[in-house]
Write a protein that holds these residues in place. Sequence first.
Motif, mmCIF file in Angstrom:
data_model
loop_
_atom_site.group_PDB
_atom_site.id
_atom_site.type_symbol
_atom_site.label_atom_id
_atom_site.label_comp_id
_atom_site.label_asym_id
_atom_site.label_seq_id
_atom_site.Cartn_x
_atom_site.Cartn_y
_atom_site.Cartn_z
ATOM 1 N N GLN A 19 36.894 0.466 29.959
ATOM 2 C CA GLN A 19 36.508 1.674 29.231
ATOM 3 C C GLN A 19 35.191 2.238 29.750
ATOM 4 O O GLN A 19 35.009 3.457 29.837
ATOM 5 N N ARG A 22 35.869 4.204 32.907
ATOM 6 C CA ARG A 22 36.486 5.499 32.608
ATOM 7 C C ARG A 22 35.469 6.454 31.982
ATOM 8 O O ARG A 22 35.440 7.643 32.310
ATOM 9 N N ALA A 23 34.629 5.938 31.081
ATOM 10 C CA ALA A 23 33.639 6.790 30.424
ATOM 11 C C ALA A 23 32.633 7.334 31.424
ATOM 12 O O ALA A 23 32.231 8.508 31.349
ATOM 13 N N SER A 213 41.849 6.356 29.221
ATOM 14 C CA SER A 213 40.912 5.903 28.190
ATOM 15 C C SER A 213 41.618 5.737 26.843
ATOM 16 O O SER A 213 41.362 4.764 26.111
#
Length: 244
Positions: A19, A22-23, A213
Amino acid sequence: MDKMLYTAASGAVRILEAQSIRANNLANADTAGFKADLERVNAVPLAAQGNSLNTRIMAQTENSGFSHQSGVLNPTGRTLDLAIRDRGLFSVTVDGGEAYTRSGAMVANAEGMLTVDGRQVLGIDGPMQLPEHKDLFIGEDGTVSILPSEGGIIEEVGRLKLVNPDLALMQKGPDGLLYSRDGQVMAQNEDVLVDSGFLESSNVQAVSELIASMDLSRQFEIQVKLMKSAEKLAESGNRLLSNV
């Protein structure tokens, strides 16, 4: 139950790491020249102990580099906005060393030094510095020329250091810049060409990153449910033992 809990917790940790990748990509979707980080998961079998079966496999997130895809060239009309055609990198100074980037949003500071995100841009003869000038021109080979403030003829003041390494031999640092894996300084490449008045956009595919996500969020919820199930099973086992 402990094994089930440990497996679920390990999966949740792996998802949180994914995550964060992706963030970070989504946060840099509008950053000029940004290369999206890639995610790779490695399956690590756990050795069986005693008479147990070898059935547990742990997931481990590994760094698989960055996307080599080029971003779209967007016109800006600003002379010091530069974009590299096809392959190649700009060179900048970092703590006395050298790093590389696709971002060509250059700015001249108070001393006339060309910078990208506050880092000095390198020419083939060292950091690029612009003298006082009336007008500025940058050729496709990275040659920087000026029209002096007092007028006269156009003068060449330097040439940008443009390199073209194999991106498979490069790694991205925490600062988002690219470095050679062996620490070697890259040589000038005469085949790299630039366009003035353009900036390369990030190569992040925002929709794909957002969908990934969301999928990771669902996977995290499943791992949490497994941990809760392990807790309930442990509580049930403890009650049975207490009644014996």
